[in-house]
Design a protein around this motif. Sequence first.
Motif, PDB file in Angstrom:
ATOM      1  N   ARG A 115      55.449  71.499   3.816  1.00 45.51           N
ATOM      2  CA  ARG A 115      54.861  70.838   4.982  1.00 45.51           C
ATOM      3  C   ARG A 115      53.356  71.066   5.089  1.00 45.51           C
ATOM      4  O   ARG A 115      52.675  70.394   5.854  1.00 45.51           O
ATOM      5  N   SER A 116      52.846  71.997   4.382  1.00 49.24           N
ATOM      6  CA  SER A 116      51.388  72.192   4.241  1.00 49.24           C
ATOM      7  C   SER A 116      50.605  72.361   5.525  1.00 49.24           C
ATOM      8  O   SER A 116      50.116  73.425   5.829  1.00 49.24           O
ATOM      9  N   ASN A 117      50.431  71.264   6.266  1.00 49.71           N
ATOM     10  CA  ASN A 117      49.449  71.328   7.342  1.00 49.71           C
ATOM     11  C   ASN A 117      50.039  71.468   8.738  1.00 49.71           C
ATOM     12  O   ASN A 117      49.351  71.320   9.729  1.00 49.71           O
ATOM     13  N   CYS A 172      46.848  66.453  -6.708  1.00 48.57           N
ATOM     14  CA  CYS A 172      48.275  66.616  -6.474  1.00 48.57           C
ATOM     15  C   CYS A 172      48.921  65.273  -6.101  1.00 48.57           C
ATOM     16  O   CYS A 172      50.088  65.030  -6.418  1.00 48.57           O
ATOM     17  N   ALA A 173      48.148  64.402  -5.443  1.00 48.49           N
ATOM     18  CA  ALA A 173      48.671  63.074  -5.120  1.00 48.49           C
ATOM     19  C   ALA A 173      48.991  62.323  -6.415  1.00 48.49           C
ATOM     20  O   ALA A 173      50.033  61.662  -6.528  1.00 48.49           O
ATOM     21  N   ALA A 174      48.124  62.440  -7.406  1.00 47.51           N
ATOM     22  CA  ALA A 174      48.361  61.805  -8.704  1.00 47.51           C
ATOM     23  C   ALA A 174      49.586  62.423  -9.375  1.00 47.51           C
ATOM     24  O   ALA A 174      50.374  61.720 -10.019  1.00 47.51           O
ATOM     25  N   PHE A 232      51.303  71.197  -7.790  1.00 47.09           N
ATOM     26  CA  PHE A 232      50.335  71.816  -6.870  1.00 47.09           C
ATOM     27  C   PHE A 232      48.905  71.370  -7.151  1.00 47.09           C
ATOM     28  O   PHE A 232      48.612  70.844  -8.217  1.00 47.09           O
ATOM     29  N   SER A 233      48.039  71.609  -6.166  1.00 52.26           N
ATOM     30  CA  SER A 233      46.630  71.224  -6.274  1.00 52.26           C
ATOM     31  C   SER A 233      45.842  72.295  -7.005  1.00 52.26           C
ATOM     32  O   SER A 233      46.127  73.482  -6.860  1.00 52.26           O
ATOM     33  N   GLY A 234      44.802  71.878  -7.720  1.00 57.39           N
ATOM     34  CA  GLY A 234      43.937  72.837  -8.396  1.00 57.39           C
ATOM     35  C   GLY A 234      42.916  73.463  -7.458  1.00 57.39           C
ATOM     36  O   GLY A 234      42.427  74.558  -7.695  1.00 57.39           O
ATOM     37  N   ASP A 235      42.578  72.744  -6.369  1.00 59.92           N
ATOM     38  CA  ASP A 235      41.455  73.195  -5.541  1.00 59.92           C
ATOM     39  C   ASP A 235      41.862  73.772  -4.187  1.00 59.92           C
ATOM     40  O   ASP A 235      41.059  73.840  -3.269  1.00 59.92           O
ATOM     41  N   LYS A 236      43.115  74.153  -4.073  1.00 59.53           N
ATOM     42  CA  LYS A 236      43.519  74.858  -2.845  1.00 59.53           C
ATOM     43  C   LYS A 236      43.596  76.354  -3.171  1.00 59.53           C
ATOM     44  O   LYS A 236      42.625  76.913  -3.649  1.00 59.53           O
ATOM     45  N   LEU A 237      44.736  76.993  -2.995  1.00 61.53           N
ATOM     46  CA  LEU A 237      44.783  78.444  -3.172  1.00 61.53           C
ATOM     47  C   LEU A 237      44.609  78.885  -4.627  1.00 61.53           C
ATOM     48  O   LEU A 237      44.300  80.040  -4.901  1.00 61.53           O
TER      49      LEU A 237
HETATM   50  C1  LIG Z   1      47.442  68.966  -0.357  1.00 60.31           C
HETATM   51  C2  LIG Z   1      48.772  68.455  -0.721  1.00 60.31           C
HETATM   52  C3  LIG Z   1      48.910  67.301  -1.476  1.00 60.31           C
HETATM   53  C4  LIG Z   1      47.727  66.500  -1.913  1.00 60.31           C
HETATM   54  O1  LIG Z   1      46.985  67.219  -2.827  1.00 60.31           O
HETATM   55  P1  LIG Z   1      45.599  66.626  -3.415  1.00 60.31           P
HETATM   56  O2  LIG Z   1      45.297  67.575  -4.530  1.00 60.31           O
HETATM   57  O3  LIG Z   1      44.644  66.649  -2.305  1.00 60.31           O
HETATM   58  O4  LIG Z   1      45.892  65.260  -3.890  1.00 60.31           O
HETATM   59  C5  LIG Z   1      50.181  66.871  -1.797  1.00 60.31           C
HETATM   60  N1  LIG Z   1      51.271  67.554  -1.386  1.00 60.31           N
HETATM   61  C6  LIG Z   1      51.178  68.680  -0.651  1.00 60.31           C
HETATM   62  C7  LIG Z   1      52.424  69.376  -0.226  1.00 60.31           C
HETATM   63  C8  LIG Z   1      49.923  69.174  -0.308  1.00 60.31           C
HETATM   64  O5  LIG Z   1      49.812  70.285   0.412  1.00 60.31           O
END
Ligand SMILES: *Cc1c(COP(=O)(O)O)cnc(C)c1O
Length: 462
Positions: free
Chosen positions: A226-228, A152-154, A289-294
């Motif tokens: 805000r994620s975390n 997701c950073a990319a 969005f990230s592939g490896d989260k939810l």
């Molecule tokens: C986790 C997250 C990222 C980073 O995602 P990666 O897949 O780890 O690079 C970026 N933005 C948000 C809002 C996130 O929750």
Amino acid sequence: MNNAKLLRNLPAVDEVLRRPELDATARAVSRRQLTKWIRAAIDECRQSILDGQALTEESAASFVIDRTLGHFAQEMSRQQQPVINATGILLHTNLGRAPLARRAIERMQQTAGYTNVELDLNAGKRSRRADRACELLCQLTGAESALIVNNCAAATMLVLQTVAAGREVVVSRGQLVEIGGGFRLPEVFAASGAVLREVGTTNRTYLKDYEQALTENTAAIIRVHRSNFYQGGFVTEPDISDLVSLGREHNVPVIDDVGSGCVSDLSSYGLNEPSVTLSIQQGADLTLFSGDKLFGGPQAGIIAGRNHWVSKCARNPMMRALRVDKVTIAAIEATAEIHLADTAESELPLMQMLSRRATDIRSACEQLHAQLEVPPSMRVTVCECTSQIGGGSVPGSALASHAIRIAGGDSEEIARKLRQSTPAVLGRISEDAVLLDLRTVPEERMTDLRVVLQNALHRDGT
Ligand SMILES: *Cc1c(COP(=O)(O)O)cnc(C)c1O
């Protein structure tokens, strides 16, 4: 005996290399590496002699062999290897986030060799990489177009660079987040060449703040999940549909970095993560969005949204540097298929763990507990605890769970032993006890867990 005489007891490197005890090691590592360890061990041995230890020829040789095997064991522990996650954190970034579905693993295996990654087998012509995976992602999210990058950073980098290099991106001060592992949004903005235009305050940002910041140099509006962490109390911020209306009015695209990648309704688990589908439905031009989260797939970043903007990103020369490999594409395809078939609860490990009932986890704990032989110095019980989603998803989420609690010993020491076992077991320490939350331990790993735990208890308790 004097030192000079004793030093003659030191084995020669070649001699040690020929010892049958090191046969397996010699097959596993390079001769150069092995020689280096042996030399270091001989040096250590020499120092012991100089320090006054009277080592015989045989004890010197076995010292050197032991040390060399020790180096080898340490090297092997650094190998990437399976870990039993008993932390109760479902998406543990240090443990590789989402465990993959069987279907995804099989497809990764099947495509590890030659595969039609960029070939249309019907036409016999070159095809667009990840064509089908992207199409499935569109079906799943309702987006016109999709693109897959490394994470997701990319995705954030690529999107900002494509849409806003040298121009301004409007963002709320309440959303300038650090995701973890040093991923700080303001720094990513800077690296992409976009200029940050901060609006509002930490706790309150209004639509009019965004509106007042728009100039002819505005390239985009971005919302970042805000994620975390979460904000409560005296807070306000416009939702994505308000930002989209504003963007439309001023012809400015809206980027929505939702991060966690929730593609189904998880409210029945008490989770209210921003949904990718909703973001697209409400008109975000680009949703990331990230592939490896939810989503429950491999590490990847997914860009979904309007054709115009997604194709622009796809044409960015940086795309070549950020694209994913064939094996990742196979896993995303399989994971998307699972979501589309509505079989996530039975097929995706993440969903299986999420949907496990606390009473079932307690039964698993009790069953394991009944099989353990506990030394008298230790107290092992079954206790209530809470599991976390983790991985920068659903901050503050707490799923009721149960754990095996190991008290009465040195908990740091027990945790270390579990971690250094094969397979490695990760728990957490709470109030001077080690907790093993079984929500994140699948049924098929329970035997391994029992064996490792039993060993760790005995080595510490006796
Ligand atoms: C986790 C997250 C990222 C980073 O995602 P990666 O897949 O780890 O690079 C970026 N933005 C948000 C809002 C996130 O929750």
